[in-house]
Write a protein that holds these residues in place. Sequence first.
Motif, PDB file in Angstrom:
ATOM      1  N   ILE B 459      12.098  15.591  14.299  1.00  0.00           N
ATOM      2  CA  ILE B 459      10.692  15.883  14.017  1.00  0.00           C
ATOM      3  C   ILE B 459      10.338  17.307  14.444  1.00  0.00           C
ATOM      4  O   ILE B 459      11.125  17.987  15.104  1.00  0.00           O
ATOM      5  CB  ILE B 459       9.732  14.880  14.698  1.00  0.00           C
ATOM      6  CG1 ILE B 459       9.846  14.944  16.229  1.00  0.00           C
ATOM      7  CG2 ILE B 459       9.968  13.476  14.186  1.00  0.00           C
ATOM      8  CD1 ILE B 459       8.747  14.164  16.941  1.00  0.00           C
ATOM      9  N   GLU B 462       3.394  19.811  17.095  1.00  0.00           N
ATOM     10  CA  GLU B 462       2.578  20.879  17.675  1.00  0.00           C
ATOM     11  C   GLU B 462       3.270  21.541  18.871  1.00  0.00           C
ATOM     12  O   GLU B 462       3.734  20.853  19.768  1.00  0.00           O
ATOM     13  CB  GLU B 462       1.234  20.297  18.119  1.00  0.00           C
ATOM     14  CG  GLU B 462       0.386  19.824  16.954  1.00  0.00           C
ATOM     15  CD  GLU B 462      -0.850  19.084  17.434  1.00  0.00           C
ATOM     16  OE1 GLU B 462      -1.825  19.741  17.804  1.00  0.00           O
ATOM     17  OE2 GLU B 462      -0.812  17.848  17.443  1.00  0.00           O
ATOM     18  N   ASN B 604       1.973  23.884  14.118  1.00  0.00           N
ATOM     19  CA  ASN B 604       2.382  22.498  13.920  1.00  0.00           C
ATOM     20  C   ASN B 604       3.549  22.536  12.946  1.00  0.00           C
ATOM     21  O   ASN B 604       3.373  22.653  11.742  1.00  0.00           O
ATOM     22  CB  ASN B 604       1.216  21.671  13.376  1.00  0.00           C
ATOM     23  CG  ASN B 604       1.543  20.187  13.318  1.00  0.00           C
ATOM     24  OD1 ASN B 604       2.676  19.785  13.543  1.00  0.00           O
ATOM     25  ND2 ASN B 604       0.543  19.377  13.003  1.00  0.00           N
ATOM     26  N   GLN B 606       6.370  21.668  10.540  1.00  0.00           N
ATOM     27  CA  GLN B 606       6.738  20.596   9.614  1.00  0.00           C
ATOM     28  C   GLN B 606       8.122  20.906   9.052  1.00  0.00           C
ATOM     29  O   GLN B 606       8.648  21.993   9.225  1.00  0.00           O
ATOM     30  CB  GLN B 606       5.717  20.500   8.478  1.00  0.00           C
ATOM     31  CG  GLN B 606       4.268  20.420   8.947  1.00  0.00           C
ATOM     32  CD  GLN B 606       3.955  19.145   9.715  1.00  0.00           C
ATOM     33  OE1 GLN B 606       4.533  18.099   9.469  1.00  0.00           O
ATOM     34  NE2 GLN B 606       3.034  19.245  10.664  1.00  0.00           N
TER      35      GLN B 606
END
Lengths: 159, 760, 82
Positions: B459, B462, B604, B606
């Motif tokens: 993953i 943040e 954040n 991604q």
Amino acid sequence: MAKHHISTTINGEPVEFLCNTEQTMLDVLRDELHLTGTKEGCATGDCGACSITVDGRLVCSCLMLGVEAEGHAIQTIEGMADGDQLHPLQQKFLEYAALQCGICTPGFLVASRALLERNPNPTEEEARYWLAGNLCRCTGYDKIIRAVLDTAADMRGAS
Amino acid sequence: MAPDGTPDLKVVGTRPIRPDGVDKVTGRAQFGADFQLPGQLVGKVLRSPHAHARIRSIDTSKAEAIPGVKAVMTAADMPEITSEEAFVGEGPADFKDMSGNTMARDKALYDGHAVAAVAATSAAAADAALAAIEVDYEVLPHVIDVEDAMVEGAPVLHDDMFTSGVDPKPATPSNVAKRMVFELGDVDAAFEKADIVIERKYKTAPVHQGYIEPHACVAQYAADGQVQIYCSSQGQFMVRAYVAKLLGIDISEIRVTPLEIGGGFGGKTLVYLEPLAVVLSRKSGRPVKMAMTREEVFRGSGPTSGGTVWVKIGAKRDGTIVAGDAVLKFQAGAYAGSPVGPGCMTAFAVYDLQDVRITGYDVVTNRPKVAAYRAPGAPISNFGVESAVDELARELDMDPVELRLKNAAKKGTKAAYGPTFGDIGCVETLEAVKNHPNYNVPLGPNQGRGVAAGFWFNIGGESSATVNINEDGTAVVATGNPDIGGSRASMAMMAAEVLGIDVERVRPIVADTSSVGYCFLTGGSRVTFATGMAVVEASKSAVNELKARAAKTWDIPVDAVEWEDGRAVPAGSNAGDFEPLSLEDLAAKSGRTGGPIAATSSLNAQGAGPGFGTHLVDVEVDRETGHVKVLRYLATQDAGRAIHPSYVEGQIQGGAVQGIGWALNEEYIYDDKGRLENPGFLDYRIPVASDLPMIDTVVVEVPNPRHPYGARGVGEVPIVPPMAAMANAIQDAIGIRMTELPMSPPKVRKAVDEQAAAEE
Amino acid sequence: MARIVLTHSACRQYTGGTAELESDATSIRGLVRDLEARFPGLGRQVEESMAVAIDGVMHQDDLTAPIPEGAEVYLLPRIGGG
């Protein structure tokens, strides 16, 4: 009950402390003397994180009472480096990335030094069995064993 | 630039000594239990001796009267919380449950569940206080096994739990919190096309993360309501958020200072002691230090789920896998929230498979609530699927690596959980196994070889980073992620790469919650990827500022300045003829060119790159004792780009060995009253040095296009394949399919005896 | 127009079992709004607990990510980790 007055030697220096009868050497080191490099992982002698030497003999300090230190010479991780000169094992652990979180590292270093003092030329199997009382959950032991064997080779070459 | 177009890197990919290393080899590093405040009290927890009991009343008056006892607390001292979901390590969890798990309110739901806590001036006084607390329990029937808990008539833990995800909604409560189904394509039609179908049920035992450092913290609640917490955790911001929520305190009133963390593996992604220490400090007016014993770690903190895995796979005669079906039943412990969701999604992710169905059940039992553990859920479903694929290979008489290569997911493959894969290295890890010498070592009697491949998402999330350029040209990089396995080294390396200076001139720190921007916790293999991106972005901003200062110094436009090897240089001859200005020169004069040079980045992240790994193990089985000896072990993995290769190898080796423990030894043993019988390292046996060979690694690098240097997470994948690889090797050695973990000596011995009896 | 695929029962329960939809949304925020309008509860479900994979790239909790024309979008449970 009155505390016991204990005179001992820690890392080459004379030390006096007071302790209760039931206090372990691990508790004395950490709570009374603030030598927190010696770690508690289990307090039952299963993990080796609290390894110290007493007159050169490797022990789990959680299985020793503070009063038993009277008159003996204790070595802890804090006494392993000579000033800012790291012990060859300490240096080699860094070079081999033989630690991840580092909580077991003091115990491994103390135990490894005790091994090399007895057996300057251990086989991989001897090193693995000697260190079987020290638990590491991060590394899978590979880099620790390599660091110990390579330190032994270097120290043999140097002597 | 290198000929293949990859950037020419000077620091990334090298192996410098970690910046926190000397502290850790000399004993100076301060871990959770090493910190203290003047006047601190000793806090201890009273735990339920019952697996399931109603708490009729708790009388603390005798405990409070003991000299030296300064505070006693129960759940009544914490706010009662209504249901609200939060995203914790394993996935969504509920604050009401988290509060209940921190301290039991009406019912104790497992042996070891906290029911009260005390703070006293000495450990002896605290122990006496625990003994003097009178809890009136009504002992209730309990249930430990996941399938027993699903049976109608099983003791129900929560009378407000009605299975979600079933239609119609059940009218009676049960222990099944949730049912979920993942479905792609038409599974039943696909099985019609299969020539061979393998169907079998497997079972895994719950296992503990087994970090060597027990949970520990010091908390201080000041008269003005400000809270200071010093603790080891996988996220100081996580501790702050959860303590704020559980105790109803404003986030701005809480400051959490991270201490060194002695292992976590997911198990320190939530709070146990911190809220209790804060309450005890509030009640006593003194700082309170709490540390778990090893027994408390086993009884009171989260293992990961055990579960059953039913698998059915169908294949063509040529080895093409055409259909997959699975049913996963995971126990979550006392509160809902097992990792069955990711268990479902990862189950078939190694394969190019269009017709898949996975049904998952999240089931509560009278065990400690599970916490995250490396690739939560994936090792459990993988054990089933990769065992079944091995059986398929045997049925087809195909080499197990070739069978996997034939079906492996690759770029453009639709993942068995849906989306189309971008750049991934599944095939590369399989080929690395095939090309490794271990693949062809001759085997002796009772020796066998097993292979398994595994997957984890990884993953982002943040993250924040601050880069301060010091006036002597050194730099400090502050991030908010506890360094659990060497991440400070990789943060310093990425900053040094961008700044163009030696890594020794960058000092990375893990800052407290008031000193750096928010960072999601250290978990999900996200830190090198996501926080690394923040470090790179902040470092780039610092470089832009340095270029601007050079432009001012030279009186030329900033776009006429370039940054090369840690120096500002004019961009070509048109820009002018100036001597380069080093970072050191610019830093020394920064006060006179606009002030200090500092940069921050908060983002954040991604697009974390998925991770794949393949493991190959040789074992020897002792038919007399049932002991399985690991002879050789090879783990290959795609790291995208190894920032510090030694620590990438270390993650792979450590994860593989945790998997070996999961495969061979580790389990919770309960007595008939539901009490844990092996809460210590003597009887809960994690692998020791003499159990193991060297763990060979091959790191393949298929860059993740979403990271500036191509990094993908590496920490979780390596715990996924070992259990099936070990089972497959045991099958190869003695011709027995072990379907239940751990494959401990008594179980292997029993299987050998049954095999002998069947042959007679 | 993007193709939206629902693999998980947590989403399909809002669509009466339908596994594939189309949406004109050009961002995840827009998709959340569109789904909520068409299948009350689904938008909230996506915003609070689903990850959104756009042409294979996972977006865990970013409402601003653009959804290109013709994109393939999968709604998946959000991932944590150890």
